[in-house]
Design a protein around this motif. Sequence first.
Motif, PDB file in Angstrom:
ATOM      1  N   LYS A  27      10.572 -53.632 -36.630  1.00  0.00           N
ATOM      2  CA  LYS A  27      10.444 -55.038 -36.190  1.00  0.00           C
ATOM      3  C   LYS A  27       9.374 -55.782 -36.985  1.00  0.00           C
ATOM      4  O   LYS A  27       9.263 -57.000 -36.900  1.00  0.00           O
ATOM      5  N   GLY A  28       8.570 -55.038 -37.746  1.00  0.00           N
ATOM      6  CA  GLY A  28       7.454 -55.667 -38.464  1.00  0.00           C
ATOM      7  C   GLY A  28       7.903 -56.391 -39.732  1.00  0.00           C
ATOM      8  O   GLY A  28       9.095 -56.536 -40.011  1.00  0.00           O
ATOM      9  N   ASP A  29       6.920 -56.839 -40.491  1.00  0.00           N
ATOM     10  CA  ASP A  29       7.207 -57.524 -41.756  1.00  0.00           C
ATOM     11  C   ASP A  29       7.669 -56.516 -42.802  1.00  0.00           C
ATOM     12  O   ASP A  29       7.278 -55.342 -42.775  1.00  0.00           O
ATOM     13  N   ILE A  30       8.466 -57.010 -43.734  1.00  0.00           N
ATOM     14  CA  ILE A  30       8.859 -56.186 -44.888  1.00  0.00           C
ATOM     15  C   ILE A  30       8.635 -57.026 -46.140  1.00  0.00           C
ATOM     16  O   ILE A  30       9.121 -58.161 -46.229  1.00  0.00           O
ATOM     17  N   GLN A  31       7.895 -56.476 -47.088  1.00  0.00           N
ATOM     18  CA  GLN A  31       7.750 -57.146 -48.387  1.00  0.00           C
ATOM     19  C   GLN A  31       8.286 -56.217 -49.458  1.00  0.00           C
ATOM     20  O   GLN A  31       7.821 -55.082 -49.612  1.00  0.00           O
ATOM     21  N   LEU A  32       9.277 -56.709 -50.165  1.00  0.00           N
ATOM     22  CA  LEU A  32       9.924 -55.938 -51.235  1.00  0.00           C
ATOM     23  C   LEU A  32       9.423 -56.524 -52.555  1.00  0.00           C
ATOM     24  O   LEU A  32       9.710 -57.687 -52.866  1.00  0.00           O
ATOM     25  N   ILE A  33       8.665 -55.710 -53.294  1.00  0.00           N
ATOM     26  CA  ILE A  33       8.000 -56.243 -54.491  1.00  0.00           C
ATOM     27  C   ILE A  33       8.616 -55.638 -55.751  1.00  0.00           C
ATOM     28  O   ILE A  33       8.685 -54.412 -55.896  1.00  0.00           O
ATOM     29  N   GLY A  34       9.062 -56.490 -56.663  1.00  0.00           N
ATOM     30  CA  GLY A  34       9.692 -55.987 -57.889  1.00  0.00           C
ATOM     31  C   GLY A  34       9.143 -56.675 -59.118  1.00  0.00           C
ATOM     32  O   GLY A  34       8.916 -57.894 -59.118  1.00  0.00           O
ATOM     33  N   SER A  35       8.938 -55.905 -60.178  1.00  0.00           N
ATOM     34  CA  SER A  35       8.376 -56.512 -61.391  1.00  0.00           C
ATOM     35  C   SER A  35       9.425 -57.268 -62.203  1.00  0.00           C
ATOM     36  O   SER A  35       9.089 -58.087 -63.054  1.00  0.00           O
ATOM     37  N   GLU A  36      10.707 -57.021 -61.928  1.00  0.00           N
ATOM     38  CA  GLU A  36      11.737 -57.755 -62.667  1.00  0.00           C
ATOM     39  C   GLU A  36      11.925 -59.147 -62.045  1.00  0.00           C
ATOM     40  O   GLU A  36      11.654 -59.339 -60.858  1.00  0.00           O
ATOM     41  N   PRO A  37      12.431 -60.107 -62.846  1.00  0.00           N
ATOM     42  CA  PRO A  37      12.570 -61.456 -62.300  1.00  0.00           C
ATOM     43  C   PRO A  37      13.857 -61.695 -61.507  1.00  0.00           C
ATOM     44  O   PRO A  37      14.199 -62.829 -61.209  1.00  0.00           O
ATOM     45  N   TYR A  38      14.596 -60.611 -61.188  1.00  0.00           N
ATOM     46  CA  TYR A  38      15.894 -60.773 -60.520  1.00  0.00           C
ATOM     47  C   TYR A  38      15.897 -60.077 -59.165  1.00  0.00           C
ATOM     48  O   TYR A  38      15.190 -59.091 -58.968  1.00  0.00           O
ATOM     49  N   LEU A  39      16.767 -60.564 -58.291  1.00  0.00           N
ATOM     50  CA  LEU A  39      17.025 -59.832 -57.048  1.00  0.00           C
ATOM     51  C   LEU A  39      17.603 -58.461 -57.422  1.00  0.00           C
ATOM     52  O   LEU A  39      18.158 -58.302 -58.520  1.00  0.00           O
ATOM     53  N   PRO A  40      17.496 -57.484 -56.524  1.00  0.00           N
ATOM     54  CA  PRO A  40      18.021 -56.146 -56.844  1.00  0.00           C
ATOM     55  C   PRO A  40      19.499 -56.184 -57.268  1.00  0.00           C
ATOM     56  O   PRO A  40      20.311 -56.869 -56.633  1.00  0.00           O
ATOM     57  N   TYR A  41      19.814 -55.441 -58.317  1.00  0.00           N
ATOM     58  CA  TYR A  41      21.179 -55.443 -58.856  1.00  0.00           C
ATOM     59  C   TYR A  41      21.621 -54.021 -59.196  1.00  0.00           C
ATOM     60  O   TYR A  41      20.793 -53.110 -59.293  1.00  0.00           O
ATOM     61  N   HIS A  42      22.933 -53.859 -59.389  1.00  0.00           N
ATOM     62  CA  HIS A  42      23.502 -52.559 -59.769  1.00  0.00           C
ATOM     63  C   HIS A  42      23.158 -52.259 -61.220  1.00  0.00           C
ATOM     64  O   HIS A  42      23.448 -53.076 -62.108  1.00  0.00           O
ATOM     65  N   ARG A  43      22.586 -51.068 -61.482  1.00  0.00           N
ATOM     66  CA  ARG A  43      22.314 -50.707 -62.885  1.00  0.00           C
ATOM     67  C   ARG A  43      23.531 -50.107 -63.606  1.00  0.00           C
ATOM     68  O   ARG A  43      23.674 -50.321 -64.814  1.00  0.00           O
ATOM     69  N   PRO A  44      24.408 -49.317 -62.943  1.00  0.00           N
ATOM     70  CA  PRO A  44      25.500 -48.700 -63.714  1.00  0.00           C
ATOM     71  C   PRO A  44      26.327 -49.667 -64.567  1.00  0.00           C
ATOM     72  O   PRO A  44      26.712 -49.307 -65.689  1.00  0.00           O
ATOM     73  N   PRO A  45      26.596 -50.912 -64.141  1.00  0.00           N
ATOM     74  CA  PRO A  45      27.394 -51.790 -65.013  1.00  0.00           C
ATOM     75  C   PRO A  45      26.669 -52.207 -66.304  1.00  0.00           C
ATOM     76  O   PRO A  45      27.291 -52.798 -67.196  1.00  0.00           O
ATOM     77  N   LEU A  46      25.367 -51.914 -66.413  1.00  0.00           N
ATOM     78  CA  LEU A  46      24.626 -52.397 -67.590  1.00  0.00           C
ATOM     79  C   LEU A  46      25.180 -51.821 -68.892  1.00  0.00           C
ATOM     80  O   LEU A  46      25.102 -52.461 -69.945  1.00  0.00           O
ATOM     81  N   SER A  47      25.727 -50.607 -68.823  1.00  0.00           N
ATOM     82  CA  SER A  47      26.269 -50.001 -70.041  1.00  0.00           C
ATOM     83  C   SER A  47      27.751 -50.341 -70.221  1.00  0.00           C
ATOM     84  O   SER A  47      28.379 -49.858 -71.156  1.00  0.00           O
ATOM     85  N   LYS A  48      28.286 -51.137 -69.305  1.00  0.00           N
ATOM     86  CA  LYS A  48      29.730 -51.445 -69.361  1.00  0.00           C
ATOM     87  C   LYS A  48      29.959 -52.949 -69.268  1.00  0.00           C
ATOM     88  O   LYS A  48      29.767 -53.675 -70.228  1.00  0.00           O
TER      89      LYS A  48
END
Length: 406
Positions: A27-48
Amino acid sequence: MAERCIIIGASHAGAHLAACLRMSGWKGDIQLIGSEPYLPYHRPPLSKTALNVAVSDPQWLRPAAFYEKNNIEVLLNTEVTHIDRANREVQLANGDSLAYDKLAFCTGARVRKLRIPGADLNGIYYLRDWQDALNIRQAISTAKKAVLIGGGYIGLELAASLRKKGLDVTVLEMTERVLQRVTAPEVSIFFSRVHHEEGVEIVCNKVASEFLGDGAVGKVRCSDGSEFDADLVIVGIGVIPNTELAQSAGLSVDDGIVVNEFAQTEDPDIVAAGDCTNHPNAMLNTRLRLESVPNAMEQAKTAALSVCGKPQAYAAHPWFWSDQYDMKLQIAGWNQDYDQVVLRGDYQHGRSFVAWYLKQGKLIAADCINRPKEFMVAKQLLAKGLAVDAHHVADDSLDPRSLLNS
Ligand code: FAD
């Protein structure tokens, strides 16, 4: 005051951990911190697919609205530089500090760099994130001759993608066969043959020792003196887990942040999940570090339950996939220390077969190429931990489901 969980790393593990926290009743706060400038994305398509100009955005793991609706604050372009465990604070590169009650490391891994003469020339790329994919996409719009260093999954997936785009492609592999670290020789022979049929040159026993060129790369020289022309080089020689932050915070690190079966570090308020962890797997009776999306997701779930005070041991057989040309390789299990490989189907012709890995008669893993039914059966056999009849699983005339009764 509400408790706050800070998650470092906004990718497969971090995003799923945030979602699982809410599903598990946090129920508490959640902070999701990422060094990339994008929202989380699928990595497997990067090679395709990400290498196609028509693709304008990464494939998001979840829409932006998901984070808003679930009250997950996402801080992008934000790097955590230090953890102060005594005061339960994380420090950011911009100088700010944030207090936490619970902390999760989902820092993943970064590419291993090839530090040889000429490494700074233009035209040499690595692939881990969306920006890398954009850079490679730009380079392949003009390049003609690509050399890929490393015959692992990333190298072979890129070989397939670049070949489809009409480039001349050579793969240089330092060991005697592609995928040596992860598959049986028959599977390596199969992939080499298919790539050859598609026009890719695969050269094994080649150790890249120097890049030659005037400003931009023009050749790759190997330790035996052989040279390969290239106007584009992509290096895919593995990854290094991002553990420095945890280590400097005094947490144990041993090829990954050391966690127990509940994804907990030795600090009761800190968990870790994904590519950055070294974790025990009771089904395999060993500790290991995995680099796969399914592991990142499973461990994230385990870590979230621990944060919520409802610990449940992680107990899943690893699985993985790789897409190349018209082939889907699906791997169930962990083939470490196998003593027998049983083949179902013909690896020397066509594009569909199974390599079953057995240890003392028990199935421990299976590589299934264009064999989704056998993959499902393999997962079930692994879950049951049963011995299998080698003749039975090799017999391609039998319905795959009947193997469950072997
Ligand atoms: P990562 O995805 O590495 O994410 C870690 C994140 O943490 C990164 O965004 C990083 O920037 C951030 N971070 C690190 N340190 C900090 C810090 N100090 N502060 C803030 N942020 C930080 N797996 C499969 O199972 N199947 C496949 O087919 C497959 N194909 C792949 C193809 C490619 C091209 C690549 C690159 C990977 C592929 N993988 C595949 C592997 C899979 O993507 C990884 O296993 C997965 O991304 C691991 O997720 P993670 O969240 O643990 O780590």
